[in-house]
Design a protein around this motif. Structure first.
Motif, PDB file in Angstrom:
ATOM      1  N   GLY A   1      -4.035 -20.958  -4.216  1.00 30.50           N
ATOM      2  CA  GLY A   1      -3.847 -19.708  -3.496  1.00 30.50           C
ATOM      3  C   GLY A   1      -2.610 -19.707  -2.633  1.00 30.50           C
ATOM      4  O   GLY A   1      -2.047 -20.757  -2.314  1.00 30.50           O
ATOM      5  N   THR A   2      -2.197 -18.523  -2.233  1.00 35.22           N
ATOM      6  CA  THR A   2      -1.050 -18.372  -1.337  1.00 35.22           C
ATOM      7  C   THR A   2      -1.213 -17.057  -0.584  1.00 35.22           C
ATOM      8  O   THR A   2      -2.197 -16.323  -0.790  1.00 35.22           O
ATOM      9  N   TYR A   3      -0.255 -16.728   0.305  1.00 27.89           N
ATOM     10  CA  TYR A   3      -0.289 -15.488   1.064  1.00 27.89           C
ATOM     11  C   TYR A   3       1.056 -14.776   0.939  1.00 27.89           C
ATOM     12  O   TYR A   3       2.102 -15.417   0.764  1.00 27.89           O
ATOM     13  N   THR A   4       1.039 -13.456   1.029  1.00 34.23           N
ATOM     14  CA  THR A   4       2.283 -12.710   1.010  1.00 34.23           C
ATOM     15  C   THR A   4       3.014 -12.876   2.338  1.00 34.23           C
ATOM     16  O   THR A   4       2.388 -13.072   3.375  1.00 34.23           O
ATOM     17  N   ASN A   5       4.353 -12.791   2.289  1.00 35.04           N
ATOM     18  CA  ASN A   5       5.133 -12.915   3.515  1.00 35.04           C
ATOM     19  C   ASN A   5       5.181 -11.574   4.249  1.00 35.04           C
ATOM     20  O   ASN A   5       4.469 -10.627   3.894  1.00 35.04           O
ATOM     21  N   ASP A   6       6.030 -11.462   5.247  1.00 36.55           N
ATOM     22  CA  ASP A   6       6.082 -10.246   6.067  1.00 36.55           C
ATOM     23  C   ASP A   6       6.457  -9.009   5.267  1.00 36.55           C
ATOM     24  O   ASP A   6       6.140  -7.881   5.661  1.00 36.55           O
ATOM     25  N   ASN A   7       7.169  -9.195   4.145  1.00 33.82           N
ATOM     26  CA  ASN A   7       7.579  -8.063   3.322  1.00 33.82           C
ATOM     27  C   ASN A   7       6.625  -7.794   2.161  1.00 33.82           C
ATOM     28  O   ASN A   7       6.864  -6.894   1.355  1.00 33.82           O
ATOM     29  N   GLY A   8       5.552  -8.598   2.062  1.00 36.01           N
ATOM     30  CA  GLY A   8       4.596  -8.408   0.973  1.00 36.01           C
ATOM     31  C   GLY A   8       4.909  -9.207  -0.272  1.00 36.01           C
ATOM     32  O   GLY A   8       4.204  -9.093  -1.283  1.00 36.01           O
ATOM     33  N   ASN A   9       5.951 -10.058  -0.235  1.00 37.41           N
ATOM     34  CA  ASN A   9       6.336 -10.831  -1.411  1.00 37.41           C
ATOM     35  C   ASN A   9       5.564 -12.144  -1.508  1.00 37.41           C
ATOM     36  O   ASN A   9       5.172 -12.717  -0.489  1.00 37.41           O
ATOM     37  N   PHE A  10       5.373 -12.616  -2.735  1.00 33.89           N
ATOM     38  CA  PHE A  10       4.689 -13.886  -2.963  1.00 33.89           C
ATOM     39  C   PHE A  10       5.161 -14.471  -4.292  1.00 33.89           C
ATOM     40  O   PHE A  10       5.789 -13.799  -5.106  1.00 33.89           O
ATOM     41  N   LYS A  11       4.850 -15.756  -4.490  1.00 36.80           N
ATOM     42  CA  LYS A  11       5.039 -16.389  -5.796  1.00 36.80           C
ATOM     43  C   LYS A  11       3.895 -17.361  -6.005  1.00 36.80           C
ATOM     44  O   LYS A  11       3.429 -17.997  -5.061  1.00 36.80           O
ATOM     45  N   ILE A  12       3.434 -17.458  -7.246  1.00 34.98           N
ATOM     46  CA  ILE A  12       2.287 -18.309  -7.551  1.00 34.98           C
ATOM     47  C   ILE A  12       2.413 -18.796  -8.993  1.00 34.98           C
ATOM     48  O   ILE A  12       2.819 -18.031  -9.883  1.00 34.98           O
ATOM     49  N   PRO A  13       2.128 -20.084  -9.268  1.00 38.63           N
ATOM     50  CA  PRO A  13       2.231 -20.596 -10.637  1.00 38.63           C
ATOM     51  C   PRO A  13       1.116 -20.045 -11.530  1.00 38.63           C
ATOM     52  O   PRO A  13      -0.060 -20.088 -11.162  1.00 38.63           O
ATOM     53  N   VAL A  14       1.502 -19.507 -12.681  1.00 35.51           N
ATOM     54  CA  VAL A  14       0.532 -18.929 -13.621  1.00 35.51           C
ATOM     55  C   VAL A  14       0.971 -19.248 -15.044  1.00 35.51           C
ATOM     56  O   VAL A  14       2.090 -19.679 -15.305  1.00 35.51           O
ATOM     57  N   LYS A  15       0.058 -19.015 -15.980  1.00 36.10           N
ATOM     58  CA  LYS A  15       0.389 -19.008 -17.399  1.00 36.10           C
ATOM     59  C   LYS A  15      -0.350 -17.845 -18.039  1.00 36.10           C
ATOM     60  O   LYS A  15      -1.182 -17.179 -17.408  1.00 36.10           O
ATOM     61  N   LEU A  16      -0.062 -17.581 -19.284  1.00 35.68           N
ATOM     62  CA  LEU A  16      -0.641 -16.460 -20.001  1.00 35.68           C
ATOM     63  C   LEU A  16      -2.169 -16.501 -19.933  1.00 35.68           C
ATOM     64  O   LEU A  16      -2.779 -17.561 -20.094  1.00 35.68           O
ATOM     65  N   ASN A  17      -2.777 -15.342 -19.661  1.00 36.88           N
ATOM     66  CA  ASN A  17      -4.237 -15.135 -19.607  1.00 36.88           C
ATOM     67  C   ASN A  17      -4.905 -15.693 -18.347  1.00 36.88           C
ATOM     68  O   ASN A  17      -6.131 -15.662 -18.257  1.00 36.88           O
TER      69      ASN A  17
ATOM     70  N   ASP B   1       0.873  -1.168   0.000  1.00 37.18           N
ATOM     71  CA  ASP B   1       0.000   0.000   0.000  1.00 37.18           C
ATOM     72  C   ASP B   1       0.916   1.225   0.000  1.00 37.18           C
ATOM     73  O   ASP B   1       2.104   1.101  -0.286  1.00 37.18           O
ATOM     74  N   LYS B   2       0.400   2.387   0.318  1.00 36.57           N
ATOM     75  CA  LYS B   2       1.216   3.600   0.249  1.00 36.57           C
ATOM     76  C   LYS B   2       2.310   3.640   1.302  1.00 36.57           C
ATOM     77  O   LYS B   2       3.263   4.422   1.190  1.00 36.57           O
ATOM     78  N   LEU B   3       2.189   2.787   2.324  1.00 34.09           N
ATOM     79  CA  LEU B   3       3.178   2.788   3.406  1.00 34.09           C
ATOM     80  C   LEU B   3       4.249   1.715   3.257  1.00 34.09           C
ATOM     81  O   LEU B   3       5.258   1.757   3.940  1.00 34.09           O
TER      82      LEU B   3
END
Length: 260
Positions: A49-65, A31-33
């Motif tokens: 699904g997944t959740y962001t870590n303490d720093n806001g980072n995440f990774k999730i498997p995706v493909k185009l569209n 967010d802005k902070l």
């Protein structure tokens, strides 16, 4: 010419592969902070699904569209369609805006309230609630027992078919007979097993994808890992604390499980 043709063929093959196979998209939600922790990120196409870590980072498997949804309490839900620009970048940055709540207009009518709670509460008309408790029906408001709980209650004399006087009181004949025969002890074990299986099924249904994809626990070891977690003395307490606490607990237990 042959080398150019081979090069184009390889590029085309990689293109087709990337369109059909999912790879991890790395991102940061802020967010802005700054970075936001515990934001829920879900791929609407795969339901993973997944959740962001303490720093806001995440990774999730995706493909185009594919379509991603970012949601967090107090913030506007964000929908994102995965395009080519999100691939090849080490980290993608996404911004969530806080939700603005608009209150509905309230029309005040003339009344005879005095401004004192003790007096005004007597003047307010209440709608009569009709349910099993107000009608004073038998067992109103009591929790519905499971099959194992019903059998144990009956064995302990819940139905009270016969009573024996004992020092001014009474003891169920069922309780005495079933205690001597060992039936009470057996039914308590069955009840404990029933509760354990219910908790294990709950964890599998809610967190299966997270355990396999994020914690890298193989599908063959899924139940073994969940039973390993359930055996921890803190399991029930963590389960009652909510989903975020359970995710952190599973993450810690996965390290212990892999070290065995």
């Amino acid at each position: 010419m042959l080398k150019i043709f081979f090069f184009l063929l390889v590029i085309g093959s990689l293109n087709v592969y990337s369109q059909n196979e999912r790879i991890f998209l790395h991102g940061k939600i802020s967010d802005k902070l700054g970075g936001l922790a515990n934001v829920h990120v879900i791929n609407l196409n795969t339901k993973h699904g997944t959740y962001t870590n303490d720093n806001g980072n995440f990774k999730i498997p995706v493909k185009l569209n594919d379509s991603l949804r970012f949601s967090f309490v107090g913030y506007e839900t964000k929908l994102l369609k995965v395009t080519e620009k999100y691939f090849g970048i080490k980290n993608n940055n996404f911004l969530l805006n806080k939700t603005t709540y608009t209150l509905d207009e309230v029309n005040l009518k003339r009344n005879n309230l005095l401004g004192f709670l003790s007096a005004d509460s007597k003047l307010i008309k209440k709608e009569k609630v009709i349910n099993a408790e107000t009608l004073k029906l038998p067992f109103a408001g009591s929790r519905i027992l499971t099959p194992a709980e019903r059998r144990l209650q009956t064995a302990q004399g819940g139905s009270n078919p016969y009573m024996l006087g004992l020092l001014g009181g009474s003891v169920s004949l069922d309780l005495i007979i079933n205690s001597i025969s060992g039936r009470i002890k057996k039914l308590k074990k069955i009840k404990a097993i029933e509760e354990s299986e219910k908790n294990i099924s709950f964890i599998k249904n809610i967190h299966e994808r997270y355990i396999i994809n994020e914690l890298s626990i193989s599908k063959d070891n899924l139940y073994r890992f969940i039973y390993f977690c359930e055996a921890d003395s803190k399991f029930i307490r963590i389960l009652n604390q909510g989903e975020i606490a359970m995710i952190n607990f599973l993450k810690q237990k996965s390290k212990e499980f892999k070290n065995l």
